[in-house]
Scaffold this motif. Structure first.
Motif, mmCIF file in Angstrom:
data_model
loop_
_atom_site.group_PDB
_atom_site.id
_atom_site.type_symbol
_atom_site.label_atom_id
_atom_site.label_comp_id
_atom_site.label_asym_id
_atom_site.label_seq_id
_atom_site.Cartn_x
_atom_site.Cartn_y
_atom_site.Cartn_z
ATOM 1 N N GLY B 242 0.836 -1.184 0.000
ATOM 2 C CA GLY B 242 0.000 0.000 0.000
ATOM 3 C C GLY B 242 0.874 1.238 0.000
ATOM 4 O O GLY B 242 1.925 1.278 0.646
ATOM 5 N N TYR B 286 -7.893 -9.544 0.575
ATOM 6 C CA TYR B 286 -8.074 -9.364 2.005
ATOM 7 C C TYR B 286 -8.331 -7.890 2.318
ATOM 8 O O TYR B 286 -9.224 -7.546 3.096
ATOM 9 C CB TYR B 286 -6.836 -9.876 2.742
ATOM 10 N N ARG B 287 -7.559 -7.028 1.672
ATOM 11 C CA ARG B 287 -7.722 -5.590 1.918
ATOM 12 C C ARG B 287 -9.097 -5.091 1.469
ATOM 13 O O ARG B 287 -9.714 -4.275 2.130
ATOM 14 C CB ARG B 287 -6.654 -4.824 1.160
ATOM 15 N N GLN B 290 -11.586 -6.116 3.946
ATOM 16 C CA GLN B 290 -11.425 -5.279 5.119
ATOM 17 C C GLN B 290 -12.092 -3.921 4.914
ATOM 18 O O GLN B 290 -12.788 -3.417 5.796
ATOM 19 C CB GLN B 290 -9.943 -5.082 5.376
ATOM 20 N N SER B 291 -11.886 -3.374 3.714
ATOM 21 C CA SER B 291 -12.440 -2.040 3.483
ATOM 22 C C SER B 291 -13.962 -2.096 3.438
ATOM 23 O O SER B 291 -14.640 -1.170 3.857
ATOM 24 C CB SER B 291 -11.882 -1.446 2.192
#
Lengths: 415, 299
Positions: B242, B286-287, B290-291
């Motif tokens: 990121g 995964y991100r 999560q968001s």
């Protein structure tokens, strides 16, 4: 008169075609007493070094043949000349230039480019126009499975590169009173067409002897790290390690075999000379490595024009003093021109079809080795030879018929 | 795959060796990715010439060996030379594309990448080169051999990373760089010479690449066209970590190196890159999940 758009195209096309024909006949395949051969070759870009080696080989042959009176066809003697274009080491450009040589320059006799990739790009073009091409620098097996009729190669194909090391390992096993099927092989090949061809040859031969392949890693094309594979080698203790991955693979393997103190008694890899492993890592660390080569100046091949391999080597160095050793790329390029000269004399014709048939019937002995083409166009009369690095020198150890030195087994490197 | 797992089970130290080797590799990737993240984050320029700058640094150390010096001595030279070159490239090329849209900067840096490759090819030829350090190894176990040069490169990469972090936190220029990254217009309003900040950032990145290149030439091999290897890995690392997450970039670099090496051993070398890219996809998924979760909380 109104001309429809379609007609306009037709006229334009006819015009271009007529121009092509006119210019084609203006600079024909034979000008006066000179036979023009054509070649797209890599003079710039990533293959430039080897491209220039090949070009020098062509030029040296042309000069020798012309000095010896040229080529006699129908009682008249002709000189040879080669038209070159720089393909910039890119296949697309190579194919374009082949079209240009054939269509615009009217070349009817082609010499090959450098590398399998470029040859793969050009062969369909020469095939389409039914122009014979004798190539010396494209070893990929896949070139000879396409059914090409006009492609002839003087060099041994890629699957033979390391196959001889398997044979040698079997011989060694027998001498030690073991059965060849007990031999354990570790293989590390780069994941690209050439190296996979080399691998296919090794696998075929290993199967023939019933040997066990304990590691079969295909190295990614990009990153040059072999530690994971070599760690496996340390654990599994194979009798023979074979590596192929162009210069990068040889340079990486040479370095990491030394760093990780690999004890494998026999290691064979391609491109040792190209990567100059002895120069980079010293004679101690590279002692005993087996390196295949198409040709070596110590071989006892000879022909009337060039003399022995050693004489060729000496004369070439005299003509091109910048060379300390003569690369095999140069020797095989020279051989390709000799094949053309031989074909002209036997065909007694300038017709590409007659010449193709004459080329197909080639059966000659040269300083570079025997040359005789299979139905597919590859040379079946010359074996790959295996050299071993012994005290920093490359000495021929196999096949035994041509060996100049005894194989040192097991290898005893100094890390 | 299972026989490879079994091998590690038989000799667990081999697993240690694999991870160690991977971390050494990862340290270099982390360094290169760090520079990429810096330029990307501050200037919004995606530097496709990243890997080629690394290779350029490698040739500086190779040139040092040609002149009879130890390649490690080329490190400070490479850092200084590449800093100057980076500044020059900024002034000539990057300055003109920094405010344009993404594709302009991609094209410009791609062109730069081709230019560096061809110039190196003209000067040094297409052969594979190495710079021999002659540092030797030390052996802890049959299966654990540490190449000293890799250990040193880990230490140097670490030291450089720490130096850069301190520089960014403490120095005036570092603060200006961070301010520009947050909001270039606001920074300009407050009197920061953003043009100079950009030039400095790009030059700093070139320096980092140069230093990494010196290490690359001693550990692996260099060739004018090998830059893409390092560009790709740097992009993977920055994407996974990121943007704006510099410690994350370093950790991801180590993780990528270790995972690539272990995966290469377990599944065979041909799947090493695939394993890395699959891991990238998993991280991104995964991100994303999560968001979603974060958004639900806000709602």
């Amino acid at each position: 008169m109104t001309v429809s758009r379609r007609n306009l195209f037709a006229y334009a096309f006819a015009g271009i075609a007529a121009f092509g024909l006119a210019s084609g006949s203006a600079s024909a395949k034979v000008e006066g007493d000179t036979i023009i051969l054509g070649s797209a070759i890599s003079l710039t870009g990533k293959y430039a070094t080897n491209g220039i080696h090949a070009q020098n080989g062509y030029e040296f042959a042309v000069k020798k043949i012309n000095d010896a009176g040229g080529v006699t066809v129908n009682g008249k003697s002709y000189k040879l000349k080669v038209t070159y274009y720089d393909d910039e080491s890119t296949p697309a450009r190579g194919a374009q230039l082949a079209e240009r040589l054939i269509n615009q320059d009217g070349v009817k006799y082609m010499l090959g480019p450098y590398s399998s990739g470029l040859t793969k790009a050009i062969a369909p073009v020469t095939e389409k126009y039914e122009i014979p091409m004798v190539e010396a620098e494209g070893a990929s097996r896949s070139l000879f499975t396409q059914g090409y009729k006009y492609l002839f190669a003087v060099l041994s194909t890629s699957e033979q590169y390391l196959a001889s090391s398997i044979e040698l390992a079997a011989e060694v096993a027998k001498n030690q009173g073991k059965d060849p099927s007990e031999v354990k092989i570790a293989m590390a090949f780069e994941n690209d067409p050439f190296s996979l061809d080399v691998r296919a040859g090794v696998v075929d031969d290993a199967k023939r002897f019933g040997m066990q392949i304990v590691i079969d890693d295909k190295l990614p094309r990009d990153l040059s790290d072999m530690t994971a594979t070599l760690t496996k080698v340390k654990a599994l203790k194979p009798d023979l390690l074979v590596v192929s991955g162009h210069s990068k693979g040889a340079a990486t393997a040479g370095r990491q075999i030394q760093e990780l103190k690999i004890e494998t008694p026999m290691i064979a890899m391609t491109h040792c000379e190209a990567a100059d492993v002895v120069g980079k890592y010293g004679a101690g660390a590279t002692e005993g490595l087996l390196c295949p080569t198409q040709w070596a100046e110590t071989l006892s091949y000879s022909d009337p024009l060039m003399g022995t391999a050693a004489e060729y080597d000496a004369e070439f160095k005299a003509a091109y003093p910048e060379y300390k050793t003569v690369p095999y790329q140069t020797a095989q390029a020279t051989a390709a021109v000799m094949v053309w000269a031989d074909a002209f004399e036997r065909a007694q014709s300038f017709d590409p079809k007659d010449l193709r048939d004459a080329l197909a019937a080639t059966d000659m002995k040269t300083f570079y080795g025997g040359i005789k083409f299979s139905e597919a166009g590859n040379n079946i009369a010359k074996p790959m030879v295996l050299r071993q690095i012994q005290d920093g020198e490359y000495n021929v150890v196999a096949p035994s018929k041509w060996a100049s030195s005894e194989l040192r087994y097991p290898r005893q490197p100094q890390y | 795959m299972f026989e490879n797992l079994y091998l590690v089970y038989l000799a667990p130290l081999m697993g240690v060796d694999l991870i160690l080797q991977g971390l050494f590799i990862g340290a270099l990737f982390a360094l290169i990715a760090y520079g990429l993240a810096l330029v990307w984050g501050v200037m919004n320029v995606k530097n496709l010439a990243q890997g080629d700058m690394v290779i350029l640094g490698g040739y500086i150390s190779y040139q040092a060996t040609l002149w009879g010096y130890h390649p490690m001595l080329a490190m400070p030279v490479a850092i200084i030379l590449m800093f100057g070159l980076g500044w020059l490239i900024y002034a000539l090329i990057i300055r003109r594309v920094v405010d344009r849209d993404m594709f302009t900067s991609l094209l410009a840096t791609f062109g730069l990448s081709l230019l560096i490759q061809q110039v190196l090819n003209l000067i040094y030829g297409p052969e594979v080169k190495v710079a021999e350090s002659g540092f030797g190894n030390f052996q802890l176990d049959t299966f654990i051999i540490i190449q000293n040069v890799r250990l040193y490169s880990l230490l140097i990469a670490g030291a450089l990373a720490i130096a850069i972090v301190i520089f960014m936190k403490k120095s005036r220029m570092g603060q200006a760089i961070r301010a520009t990254a947050q909001d270039a217009r606001a920074a300009r309003v407050l009197g920061i010479n953003t043009d100079r900040v950009y030039a400095f950032t790009y030059a700093l990145n070139a320096s980092i690449c140069g230093a990494a290149g010196v290490l690359v030439a001693m550990i692996w091999v260099i060739q004018p066209y090998y830059g893409i290897v390092y560009s790709i890995r740097a992009f993977i690392i920055v994407t996974a970590a990121g943007l704006g997450n510099l410690p994350g970039v370093i950790l991801t670099g180590f993780g990528l190196g270790a995972w690539e090496n272990v995966a290469g051993f377990m599944f065979g070398a041909e799947f090493a890159v695939a394993a890395v890219v699959i891991m990238l996809v998993l991280v991104l998924m995964y991100r994303l999940l999560q968001s979603y979760r974060v958004r639900q909380v806000v709602r």
